[in-house]
Design an enzyme around this catalytic site. Sequence first.
Site, PDB file in Angstrom:
ATOM      1  N   LYS A 164       0.121  -5.898  -4.518  1.00  0.00           N
ATOM      2  CA  LYS A 164       1.453  -5.895  -5.151  1.00  0.00           C
ATOM      3  C   LYS A 164       2.463  -5.193  -4.261  1.00  0.00           C
ATOM      4  CE  LYS A 164       3.337  -2.767  -8.657  1.00  0.00           C
ATOM      5  NZ  LYS A 164       3.869  -1.714  -7.986  1.00  0.00           N
ATOM      6  N   ASN A 165       2.128  -3.975  -3.826  1.00  0.00           N
ATOM      7  CA  ASN A 165       3.143  -3.182  -3.126  1.00  0.00           C
ATOM      8  C   ASN A 165       3.427  -3.695  -1.718  1.00  0.00           C
ATOM      9  OD1 ASN A 165       3.623  -1.681  -5.375  1.00  0.00           O
ATOM     10  ND2 ASN A 165       2.312   0.040  -4.786  1.00  0.00           N
TER      11      ASN A 165
ATOM     12  N   CYS B 130       8.409   2.055 -12.946  1.00  0.00           N
ATOM     13  CA  CYS B 130       7.671   2.929 -13.865  1.00  0.00           C
ATOM     14  C   CYS B 130       8.349   4.281 -13.967  1.00  0.00           C
ATOM     15  CB  CYS B 130       6.248   3.147 -13.362  1.00  0.00           C
ATOM     16  SG  CYS B 130       5.200   1.716 -13.547  1.00  0.00           S
TER      17      CYS B 130
ATOM     18  N   ARG C 115      12.742   9.732  -9.107  1.00  0.00           N
ATOM     19  CA  ARG C 115      12.379   8.841  -8.000  1.00  0.00           C
ATOM     20  C   ARG C 115      13.597   8.655  -7.094  1.00  0.00           C
ATOM     21  NH1 ARG C 115       8.364   4.062  -9.980  1.00  0.00           N
ATOM     22  NH2 ARG C 115       7.872   4.125  -7.775  1.00  0.00           N
TER      23      ARG C 115
ATOM     24  N   ASP D  81      -1.920   6.122  -7.312  1.00  0.00           N
ATOM     25  CA  ASP D  81      -1.980   4.913  -8.148  1.00  0.00           C
ATOM     26  C   ASP D  81      -3.378   4.673  -8.720  1.00  0.00           C
ATOM     27  OD1 ASP D  81       0.675   4.610  -7.573  1.00  0.00           O
ATOM     28  OD2 ASP D  81       0.417   2.985  -6.132  1.00  0.00           O
TER      29      ASP D  81
ATOM     30  N   ARG E 260       2.997  -6.276 -14.794  1.00  0.00           N
ATOM     31  CA  ARG E 260       3.828  -6.110 -13.603  1.00  0.00           C
ATOM     32  C   ARG E 260       2.976  -6.045 -12.343  1.00  0.00           C
ATOM     33  NH1 ARG E 260       6.360  -1.095 -13.631  1.00  0.00           N
ATOM     34  NH2 ARG E 260       6.438  -1.725 -11.464  1.00  0.00           N
TER      35      ARG E 260
END
Length: 421
Positions: free
Chosen positions: A22-23, A117, A122, A306, A398
Amino acid sequence: MEKLVIHGGTSLKGEVSIVGAKNSAIAILPATLLCKGICTLHNVPNIIDVKLSCQILEALGSKITWLSSNSIIIDNRNITCTHAPLDLTRKFRASYYLIGAMLSRCKEIEVGLPGGCNLGARPIDQHIKGFEALGAVSNLSQGKINVRADKLVGTSIYMDVVSVGATINVLLSSVFAEGTTTIDNAAKEPHIVDVANFLNSLGADIRGAGTDLIKINGVKNLKENITYSIVPDQIEAGTYMLAAIATKGDLIIKNCIPEHLDSVTSKILEIGGNVEYLGDSIHVWSNSRPNKTVIKTLPHPGFPTDLQPQMGVILSIANGTSIITESIWDSRFQYTAELNKMGAHITAQGKSAFFEGVESLYGAPVYATDLRAGAALVIAGIVAKGTTEVFNVKHIDRGYESIENKFSSIGAKIKRVTEGE
Ligand code: EPU
């Protein structure tokens, strides 16, 4: 509104295949904007954040065709717009990569301040520091940010914190900068290397990705055609490894890069589980209750934040009291309150949480407070006696492709239900 309903008490057994990260995908999709031609991407995870990225690219003028559920063609010959739709860009974190990519492509971009999230503060100050060092000017107002540059010139940038996003964003914005850019104290995650490999395959000159000093020699043009496959998702693989241990299961996790998970493997061995690397697969199994341990999350190659909540499920049922210290995010222990509803004894205080291991968890209605918390609650539901309902599934979708189908295929009793059914 959907929920996952899980009848717990099963051991996971069998094989599960990992998709692209994903990232990495959500950075490489905007990175395609540097190519004025056509990019074919394989191993693209079919998840909400990727679909959102595609919608944003389309709003900027990209033409996107899905060849199959994990392959995509992006035609960026006609990028017409420098203002990304604010409502879409605010929906997730990775919209900040549009800034670096569009600075390179059009020297200007406006995006909504990134969402994502809720893990505490952030900030994106290191991203802005990088863009401004290269010669850009930024203006932040009314929940949006506009960044523009007349010209980008290579320079030395020291990152005050190790940041995945800022490292990738400076990479994206410096590919065409005049001269050489260096990023010191760069992040080293596998997806940093993947983004650099993608850009180098297009003709960029990036050296040192995967170390804490990256050098980018500016180039004038990139190729106009590329076929690239996204690196396997280290976090999805780690989620299934930890699910195998939590359920005293036996899994072969296929299509991954085992070495990306060395820190997780080493913790699994420490708590009494078993791991074997088999080329591009990992065999993980356990027959006994896990032992206690102490963990601190760190940037790669340390234990990934994560995977912290998924590991927390294991420690909630371990023999003895364990401690996790979260050093990346201020607010990543929200899942512990949900696990406590399932019978866990966890006390979260500031950056640390204390896990007093219990013999077993029991099913309860619980809420996914964020993506990885959601994955952890799914694992907890499979471990627990009785029925668990996981609400807020949108967070899980997601970042995990077909989570209920993959867990079902390895023995979990899990189904997606529309609330009210
Ligand atoms: N930070 C700053 N200033 C900045 C940027 C970051 O102070 O300008 C701080 C952050 O507050 C944090 C630390 O630096 O304390 C690390 O943040 P980083 O920039 O590395 O995180 P990110 O790029 O926003 C990505 C992943 C996260 C993952 C982190 C750490 C994406 C879209 N997100 O976030 O993934 O936790 O790196 O590995 O790539 C997830 O997938 O569930 C997820 C949250």
